[in-house]
Design a protein around this motif. Structure first.
Motif, PDB file in Angstrom:
ATOM      1  N   MET A 163       0.838  -1.189   0.000  1.00 25.34           N
ATOM      2  CA  MET A 163       0.000   0.000   0.000  1.00 25.34           C
ATOM      3  C   MET A 163       0.877   1.245   0.000  1.00 25.34           C
ATOM      4  O   MET A 163       2.091   1.160   0.206  1.00 25.34           O
ATOM      5  CB  MET A 163      -0.920   0.000   1.232  1.00 25.34           C
ATOM      6  CG  MET A 163      -1.926  -1.133   1.252  1.00 25.34           C
ATOM      7  SD  MET A 163      -2.996  -1.115   2.722  1.00 25.34           S
ATOM      8  CE  MET A 163      -3.851   0.459   2.508  1.00 25.34           C
ATOM      9  N   ARG A 164       0.253   2.382  -0.217  1.00 27.63           N
ATOM     10  CA  ARG A 164       0.987   3.637  -0.097  1.00 27.63           C
ATOM     11  C   ARG A 164       1.365   3.863   1.359  1.00 27.63           C
ATOM     12  O   ARG A 164       0.520   3.790   2.252  1.00 27.63           O
ATOM     13  CB  ARG A 164       0.140   4.807  -0.603  1.00 27.63           C
ATOM     14  CG  ARG A 164       0.022   4.853  -2.117  1.00 27.63           C
ATOM     15  CD  ARG A 164      -0.740   6.074  -2.568  1.00 27.63           C
ATOM     16  NE  ARG A 164      -0.764   6.161  -4.023  1.00 27.63           N
ATOM     17  CZ  ARG A 164      -1.476   7.045  -4.702  1.00 27.63           C
ATOM     18  NH1 ARG A 164      -2.233   7.916  -4.050  1.00 27.63           N
ATOM     19  NH2 ARG A 164      -1.440   7.062  -6.024  1.00 27.63           N
ATOM     20  N   ARG A 165       2.608   4.175   1.576  1.00 26.84           N
ATOM     21  CA  ARG A 165       3.109   4.378   2.936  1.00 26.84           C
ATOM     22  C   ARG A 165       2.427   5.566   3.615  1.00 26.84           C
ATOM     23  O   ARG A 165       2.220   5.561   4.829  1.00 26.84           O
ATOM     24  CB  ARG A 165       4.623   4.594   2.891  1.00 26.84           C
ATOM     25  CG  ARG A 165       5.287   4.659   4.265  1.00 26.84           C
ATOM     26  CD  ARG A 165       6.795   4.818   4.160  1.00 26.84           C
ATOM     27  NE  ARG A 165       7.392   4.888   5.483  1.00 26.84           N
ATOM     28  CZ  ARG A 165       7.759   3.842   6.202  1.00 26.84           C
ATOM     29  NH1 ARG A 165       7.585   2.622   5.694  1.00 26.84           N
ATOM     30  NH2 ARG A 165       8.292   3.978   7.398  1.00 26.84           N
ATOM     31  N   SER A 166       2.033   6.558   2.841  1.00 28.42           N
ATOM     32  CA  SER A 166       1.434   7.768   3.412  1.00 28.42           C
ATOM     33  C   SER A 166       0.088   7.506   4.075  1.00 28.42           C
ATOM     34  O   SER A 166      -0.378   8.330   4.864  1.00 28.42           O
ATOM     35  CB  SER A 166       1.283   8.841   2.332  1.00 28.42           C
ATOM     36  OG  SER A 166       0.466   8.373   1.267  1.00 28.42           O
ATOM     37  N   VAL A 167      -0.545   6.378   3.781  1.00 30.47           N
ATOM     38  CA  VAL A 167      -1.803   6.033   4.455  1.00 30.47           C
ATOM     39  C   VAL A 167      -1.579   5.893   5.955  1.00 30.47           C
ATOM     40  O   VAL A 167      -2.405   6.303   6.770  1.00 30.47           O
ATOM     41  CB  VAL A 167      -2.393   4.724   3.875  1.00 30.47           C
ATOM     42  CG1 VAL A 167      -3.586   4.254   4.706  1.00 30.47           C
ATOM     43  CG2 VAL A 167      -2.809   4.925   2.424  1.00 30.47           C
ATOM     44  N   TYR A 168      -0.427   5.351   6.330  1.00 24.59           N
ATOM     45  CA  TYR A 168      -0.139   5.063   7.736  1.00 24.59           C
ATOM     46  C   TYR A 168       0.925   5.971   8.333  1.00 24.59           C
ATOM     47  O   TYR A 168       0.980   6.119   9.562  1.00 24.59           O
ATOM     48  CB  TYR A 168       0.311   3.604   7.875  1.00 24.59           C
ATOM     49  CG  TYR A 168      -0.754   2.627   7.445  1.00 24.59           C
ATOM     50  CD1 TYR A 168      -1.832   2.339   8.274  1.00 24.59           C
ATOM     51  CD2 TYR A 168      -0.705   2.026   6.190  1.00 24.59           C
ATOM     52  CE1 TYR A 168      -2.830   1.464   7.879  1.00 24.59           C
ATOM     53  CE2 TYR A 168      -1.699   1.144   5.785  1.00 24.59           C
ATOM     54  CZ  TYR A 168      -2.756   0.869   6.633  1.00 24.59           C
ATOM     55  OH  TYR A 168      -3.740   0.012   6.229  1.00 24.59           O
ATOM     56  N   TYR A 169       1.750   6.560   7.479  1.00 16.43           N
ATOM     57  CA  TYR A 169       2.871   7.376   7.964  1.00 16.43           C
ATOM     58  C   TYR A 169       2.824   8.756   7.306  1.00 16.43           C
ATOM     59  O   TYR A 169       3.291   8.920   6.168  1.00 16.43           O
ATOM     60  CB  TYR A 169       4.204   6.696   7.661  1.00 16.43           C
ATOM     61  CG  TYR A 169       4.349   5.325   8.273  1.00 16.43           C
ATOM     62  CD1 TYR A 169       4.813   5.177   9.582  1.00 16.43           C
ATOM     63  CD2 TYR A 169       4.019   4.182   7.547  1.00 16.43           C
ATOM     64  CE1 TYR A 169       4.957   3.910  10.141  1.00 16.43           C
ATOM     65  CE2 TYR A 169       4.154   2.913   8.108  1.00 16.43           C
ATOM     66  CZ  TYR A 169       4.618   2.787   9.404  1.00 16.43           C
ATOM     67  OH  TYR A 169       4.750   1.534   9.960  1.00 16.43           O
ATOM     68  N   PRO A 170       2.252   9.759   7.967  1.00 12.05           N
ATOM     69  CA  PRO A 170       2.189  11.101   7.396  1.00 12.05           C
ATOM     70  C   PRO A 170       3.578  11.618   7.046  1.00 12.05           C
ATOM     71  O   PRO A 170       4.549  11.363   7.747  1.00 12.05           O
ATOM     72  CB  PRO A 170       1.575  11.929   8.533  1.00 12.05           C
ATOM     73  CG  PRO A 170       0.827  10.944   9.362  1.00 12.05           C
ATOM     74  CD  PRO A 170       1.622   9.674   9.292  1.00 12.05           C
ATOM     75  N   GLY A 171       3.637  12.324   5.937  1.00 12.10           N
ATOM     76  CA  GLY A 171       4.916  12.868   5.511  1.00 12.10           C
ATOM     77  C   GLY A 171       5.637  11.998   4.513  1.00 12.10           C
ATOM     78  O   GLY A 171       6.601  12.448   3.877  1.00 12.10           O
ATOM     79  N   ALA A 172       5.201  10.756   4.362  1.00 13.81           N
ATOM     80  CA  ALA A 172       5.828   9.878   3.374  1.00 13.81           C
ATOM     81  C   ALA A 172       5.506  10.383   1.974  1.00 13.81           C
ATOM     82  O   ALA A 172       4.434  10.929   1.714  1.00 13.81           O
ATOM     83  CB  ALA A 172       5.338   8.445   3.551  1.00 13.81           C
ATOM     84  N   ALA A 173       6.431  10.210   1.057  1.00  9.05           N
ATOM     85  CA  ALA A 173       6.214  10.617  -0.327  1.00  9.05           C
ATOM     86  C   ALA A 173       5.064   9.821  -0.939  1.00  9.05           C
ATOM     87  O   ALA A 173       4.849   8.649  -0.606  1.00  9.05           O
ATOM     88  CB  ALA A 173       7.489  10.400  -1.138  1.00  9.05           C
TER      89      ALA A 173
END
Length: 254
Positions: A13-23
């Protein structure tokens, strides 16, 4: 009582779903877990993970959802095959507890034909609503209760002995449910599912972007953190580092 952690698949999955600030283009692989609880009154399965059909043809099974959750597993990595490591078959399961009805948590429900299917009343209502499919509730995944769904509203002590207590933790979905498990040797363990998908959500206090109601999700995170602070071990829904550290398959906690 014995507790076994079993694979329910694996997703990219897109990392930004769980980790804000991820590209935006950054991705992360996440485990999908199912928890088998061998209670003296019944064999209980908390979540059934991904369908093996999603590993073969995700788009046919999940439609557009397959673009947001990309399967990274083989059919043998799903719970109906993994149960054998704990000495059981799907027909040995008496109770299935659905933390919620997203495809990666109830995808094998259809294979547990003898089991009672438990879920929060608000989750069933959301799945059955007119826009349920648009909210990610795919009938092919969740709508397989052979004898109808058994629902609950507040906390529920499954067997009345304090060993498995279900708690509403709404926010990720309307009827999101966690399970507090009390083991003789290990003590209290909270199966948080997607109410706390990864440890960072709990430590930093932010809910994943795919939450239905961010305010309620953040409140539920705070409640889970309070439980952890008083000594309860939290099992996150999709934390790969934690997953790698857990005993799995035939190995168990008691």
């Amino acid at each position: 009582m014995k507790m076994h952690f079993l694979s329910g698949g694996r997703l990219r999955m897109r990392r930004s779903v769980y980790y804000p600030g991820a590209a935006r283009e950054e991705t992360v692989e996440l485990p999908v877990m199912c928890t088998l609880l061998k209670h003296n009154q019944a064999n209980v399965l908390f979540d059934t993970g991904c369908s093996p059909d999603a590993a073969v043809n995700a788009e046919a099974r999940w439609g557009g959802v397959a673009r947001a959750m990309v399967p990274m597993f083989n059919p043998q990595d799903t719970v109906i095959h993994q149960l054998g490591k704990a000495g059981l078959t799907p027909d040995d399961i008496d109770v299935v507890i659905c933390s919620h009805f997203h495809p990666d948590h109830c995808g094998c429900n259809e294979h547990f034909k003898r089991a009672s299917i438990l879920c929060h009343a608000d989750e069933l209502a959301a799945a059955q609503s007119e826009d349920g499919a648009a909210q990610g509730y795919l009938p092919v995944e969740w709508n397989h209760a052979q004898r109808g769904f058994e629902t609950f509203d507040g906390a529920r002590d499954l067997f009345g002995d304090g060993h498995i207590i279900l708690y509403p933790v709404p926010g990720h979905t309307p009827g999101m449910t966690a399970a507090l498990v009390r083991l003789h040797h290990e003590g209290e363990i909270l199966l948080a599912s997607d109410a706390a998908a990864v440890e960072a959500n709990l430590v930093e206090g932010y809910a994943p972007r795919n939450s239905w109601d961010m305010d309620r999700a953040t409140k539920s995170l705070a409640d889970i953190k309070a439980a952890r602070d008083r000594g309860v071990k939290v099992i996150y829904g999709h934390d790969d580092k934690q997953w790698q550290s857990l005993r799995k398959g035939a190995d168990f906690y008691s």
